[in-house]
Design a protein around this motif. Structure first.
Motif, PDB file in Angstrom:
ATOM      1  N   THR A 684     -35.137 -19.634   7.335  1.00 24.20           N
ATOM      2  CA  THR A 684     -34.942 -18.714   8.449  1.00 24.20           C
ATOM      3  C   THR A 684     -33.645 -19.011   9.188  1.00 24.20           C
ATOM      4  O   THR A 684     -33.137 -20.127   9.162  1.00 24.20           O
ATOM      5  N   TYR A 718     -39.469 -16.909   0.842  1.00 21.74           N
ATOM      6  CA  TYR A 718     -38.868 -15.850   1.633  1.00 21.74           C
ATOM      7  C   TYR A 718     -37.616 -16.358   2.354  1.00 21.74           C
ATOM      8  O   TYR A 718     -37.559 -17.523   2.780  1.00 21.74           O
ATOM      9  N   VAL A 720     -35.586 -15.210   5.761  1.00 17.60           N
ATOM     10  CA  VAL A 720     -35.747 -14.331   6.931  1.00 17.60           C
ATOM     11  C   VAL A 720     -34.626 -14.594   7.917  1.00 17.60           C
ATOM     12  O   VAL A 720     -34.469 -15.707   8.430  1.00 17.60           O
ATOM     13  N   PHE A 732     -35.640  -7.894  11.803  1.00 20.60           N
ATOM     14  CA  PHE A 732     -35.903  -8.910  10.784  1.00 20.60           C
ATOM     15  C   PHE A 732     -35.326  -8.442   9.451  1.00 20.60           C
ATOM     16  O   PHE A 732     -35.545  -7.300   9.030  1.00 20.60           O
ATOM     17  N   ILE A 734     -35.665  -9.469   5.642  1.00 27.37           N
ATOM     18  CA  ILE A 734     -36.564 -10.279   4.811  1.00 27.37           C
ATOM     19  C   ILE A 734     -36.195 -10.115   3.341  1.00 27.37           C
ATOM     20  O   ILE A 734     -36.096  -8.992   2.841  1.00 27.37           O
ATOM     21  N   SER A 745     -41.747  -8.638   0.123  1.00 28.30           N
ATOM     22  CA  SER A 745     -40.998  -8.591   1.378  1.00 28.30           C
ATOM     23  C   SER A 745     -41.587  -7.595   2.365  1.00 28.30           C
ATOM     24  O   SER A 745     -41.650  -7.862   3.573  1.00 28.30           O
TER      25      SER A 745
END
Length: 770
Positions: A684, A718, A720, A732, A734, A745
């Motif tokens: 992230t 993932y 993000v 967001f 993704i 996703s």
């Protein structure tokens, strides 16, 4: 050829009557203007170099010190305590130097030395002040008296009107954490991911490492921290980015989007012209060091080192490792359109081309009917594939002749511009418009971006913009800083005519864009096709979803008296737990730019506290009060870890550097091997926005960026990226892989949305009860 005729500045013929010389006044005029501009630029750089070199003092302060010393001498006071007389005695005997002249020169030399000493004292005092990090650990809005005094002192010693690089010599070095603290924090970070038996085994391995070879490795690392400017950054750039032999498209490069709701003009050439002109303005201020330095909390300066390489920079492929080539004063741009490459000059008569002139140049390229040469269409896919085949092809097929000249034109260009033949952007009525927009920016057609350039400016057929940036030379906030300037300048300063064209006049003598020439043999075309095939497989596997969360934003989260970043990170933990039924090692990027040449550190967002909170949210036996209590504990823990990372007490960069030292020493460490092989299944990052505050979002709420994103880091995980836009919107980005049966996703985006709403409901229920 047209360009050959334009290049002729003078002509002469030889006859029996002598030499008949014909000079072109127009060319001589432009030569003169170009020279004037060049010398003016050097003079400004020299002046700003002096201002930066003596900061926080100023050249005028030298005169003040000299006059003060002279005044005391005429008052028969010796502030030097005899030093001026000693300097005078060391001067050579000369008929030209009278006693009075020697006295004046000695006083000036003493005053200069005193002035330089004061500058050093000011710098080291500021450096000591900036070494204090206690302010970061205090709650926002609740500063202690000592921190308030410290901040006033920092402002006092920071001087007035600093330039971009004024604070570089005063920034502290990144400290090396103790091995004991790093291992303790590491074990704490993996505890929620391991069962008791696995954790006990990891504890044994970690403690064995702490006894040996950690002390040996740490000594070398401390020595490096004393000797080098930053003990992490050079190794991070080399081993994480430049030595990687896998494709950088999707795996490393990232993208930045245009304004979400606004498109100032739908004329492709005009939008490209304004954006390029704004970039040239930004580059001019950057080269002169005239941008204001970024400051945390408006007070603490951050390192500007990465900004040096925004323009005129290319990643050059190598067999074993790549290297970053950075040049100065590049005066051309390379434009790609429908398989053709064109060189466009950015200067004319010693000045930047006006937006209207750039529009005319780009329109000529759009109107050019010529077809790509054999092998030219997908040539850029070499930069999208594996690095070794590209490096070998570059040495074999692009080291001589027209191929070398054309490749050199691309690699030495200020940056790379793609006039895309597709239309993209966010359209509320189209379900996947943001997804397709992001995928286009991230990888395009795999051959219409030069992924090695520091950044590619992409302009779509409908006037939308975007960037694709190479990652080795800098991190996303640096690109974001430039992008904010470009978008604000484009919309609020340069503007457009009523019919959407760029403003300004057009010179009739502008040289035409020059089409680059290639002679690509069939063997090289085969390599190009193989690189394209691999890149296409990577691109087609990217599952992307753009999620606009409009239910609430930063405004409501702050009313909950918690950090917006902690709120979102806990929502991501909850969403991932619901999505996969388990927790995973989570990467959140934080910056270490309060230290000299600092880049990033990892915040391990999956903690004992965050997993306890996420589990409680789906436990029917837990009350809302208990869930809210666990939320606050997890948020406080996350904020503490983020602050530790910012202040150089993170885990991962320290362990990474210890691993590099172990490889140099030939020491095998099972602990370090295991740590560095652990996959980040949830990666992230928060995209910074409003770093420059050039757009008033209260007056212009629609002028918001959608932020940017990156490709998935793990095959079954993932990626993000999120941006907190204004008070009422969070976007967001993704990404995951279609090839993984564990990820989706769109599904994850829905889980994030529900997690955000569920956390909000905890606070709403509490308010309703009150």
């Amino acid at each position: 050829m047209a360009e050959a005729h334009q290049a002729v500045g003078f002509q002469f013929t030889v006859s029996t009557e002598g030499i008949d010389l014909h000079l072109s006044r127009e060319v001589l005029k432009h030569i003169y203007l170009s020279g004037v501009t060049s010398w003016r630029k050097r003079a400004i750089r020299f002046k700003n170099g002096i201002l930066t070199g003596v900061y926080p003092a100023s050249p005028s302060s030298w005169l003040v010190v000299v006059v003060t010393i002279m005044s005391t001498m005429y008052a028969r006071i010796d502030p030097s305590m005899g030093m001026i007389d000693r300097i005078k005695k060391t001067m050579p005997v000369s008929d030209y130097l009278t006693v009075h002249t020697k006295t004046l020169l000695s006083a000036i030399l003493f005053a200069t030395g005193l002035w330089l000493s004061l500058i050093l004292i000011l710098r080291y005092t500021l450096k000591l002040l900036l070494s204090y990090n206690g302010w970061i650990f205090e709650p926002h809005g609740k500063r202690s008296c000592s921190t308030m005094v410290w901040m006033r002192l920092v402002k006092l010693f920071s001087g007035r009107k600093p330039l971009l690089y004024s604070f570089q010599s005063s920034l502290p070095r990144l400290p090396v954490p103790s091995v004991k603290d790093t291992i303790k924090r590491y074990l704490e970070s993996v505890r929620p991911l391991l069962d008791d038996e696995q954790y006990n085994q990891m504890e044994i391995v970690a403690n064995e490492f702490r006894k040996y070879p950690a002390p040996t490795l740490q000594r070398y690392l401390v020595l490096k921290s004393w000797w080098s400017t930053n003990y992490v950054s050079d190794w991070w750039e080399e081993y994480i980015y430049l030595r990687s032999r896998s494709p950088i498209m999707v795996n490393s490069n990232f993208y930045v989007m245009d304004l979400l709701y606004i498109t100032p003009t739908h004329r492709q050439a005009a939008r490209a012209a304004n954006a390029v002109h704004a970039m040239l303005q930004y580059r001019r201020k950057l080269e002169r060091g005239e941008h204001a330095p970024m400051r945390a909390q408006g007070t603490v300066p951050m390192c500007s080192f990465q900004m040096e390489r925004i323009f005129n920079t290319t990643r050059i492929p190598g067999i074993d490792t790549d290297f970053v080539q950075h040049l100065k004063d590049r005066k051309h741009l390379v434009v790609y359109h429908k398989g053709r490459f064109f060189r466009v000059w950015l200067y004319y008569g010693g000045r930047h081309l006006w937006p209207s002139e750039l529009e005319a140049q780009f329109q000529k390229i759009l109107d050019d009917p010529t077809e790509p040469q054999p092998g030219e269409l997908k040539l850029a896919s070499l930069t999208a594939g594996e690095r070794v085949p590209w490096a070998k092809a570059r040495l074999k097929y692009f080291s001589q002749g027209v191929n070398r000249s054309s490749l050199e034109t691309i690699e030495t260009a200020s940056f790379f511009l793609t006039l895309d033949d597709e239309a993209h952007g966010y359209e509320a009525e189209k379900l996947r418009s943001l997804d397709l927009y992001a995928k286009s920016l991230l990888h395009g057609k795999c051959y219409d971006r030069w992924f090695d350039k520091s950044f590619n400016l992409i302009v779509y057929r409908n006037g939308k913009l975007g960037l694709n940036a190479e990652h080795s030379w800098a991190d996303a906030p640096i690109v974001g800083h430039m992008w904010e300037y470009v978008v604000a300048t484009d919309c609020f300063q340069l503007g457009y005519t009523e019919d959407g064209h760029s403003n300004g006049d057009i010179s009739k003598d502008l040289p035409h864009p020059i089409k680059l020439q290639w002679d690509i043999p069939s063997q090289c075309q085969g390599i190009i096709e193989r690189s394209y095939t691999l890149a296409k497989e990577i691109a087609d596997d990217v599952d992307f979803h753009g999620c606009l969360f409009e239910d609430f934003g930063k405004g409501l989260i702050k009313k909950c008296r918690t950090s917006p970043d902690a709120f979102i990170q806990l929502a991501l933990q909850l969403a991932h737990f619901r999505d996969k039924g388990e927790f995973c090692l989570t990467y959140e990027a934080s910056m270490t730019r309060i230290f000299k040449e600092g880049r990033t550190e990892t915040v391990r967002s999956c903690t004992n506290e965050s997993t306890a909170f996420a589990s409680a949210m789906d436990d029917p036996l837990k009350s809302n009060d208990k869930r809210l209590e666990l939320f606050h504990k997890a948020a406080e823990k996350h904020q503490h870890m983020y602050r530790l990372a910012m202040t150089g007490s993170g885990i991962d960069r320290h362990l990474f550097c210890l691993y590099i030292v172990s490889k140099y020493l030939g020491i095998d460490s099972p602990f370090l091997k295991q740590v560095l092989s652990e996959p980040w299944r949830l990666s992230t990052s928060q995209t910074p926005q409003q770093q420059l505050n050039l757009i008033d979002l209260k007056r212009f709420p629609k002028y918001v960026s959608a932020g940017g994103g990156f490709g998935p880091v793990a095959d079954d995980g993932y990626g993000v990226s999120y941006i907190i836009v204004g008070e009422d919107l969070i976007t967001f980005h993704i990404s995951s892989k279609f090839s993984s049966p564990e990820t989706d996703s769109y599904r994850f985006g829905q889980n994030i949305r529900q997690a955000m709403l569920d956390i909000q409901a905890l606070f709403m229920n509490k308010e309703n009860r009150m």
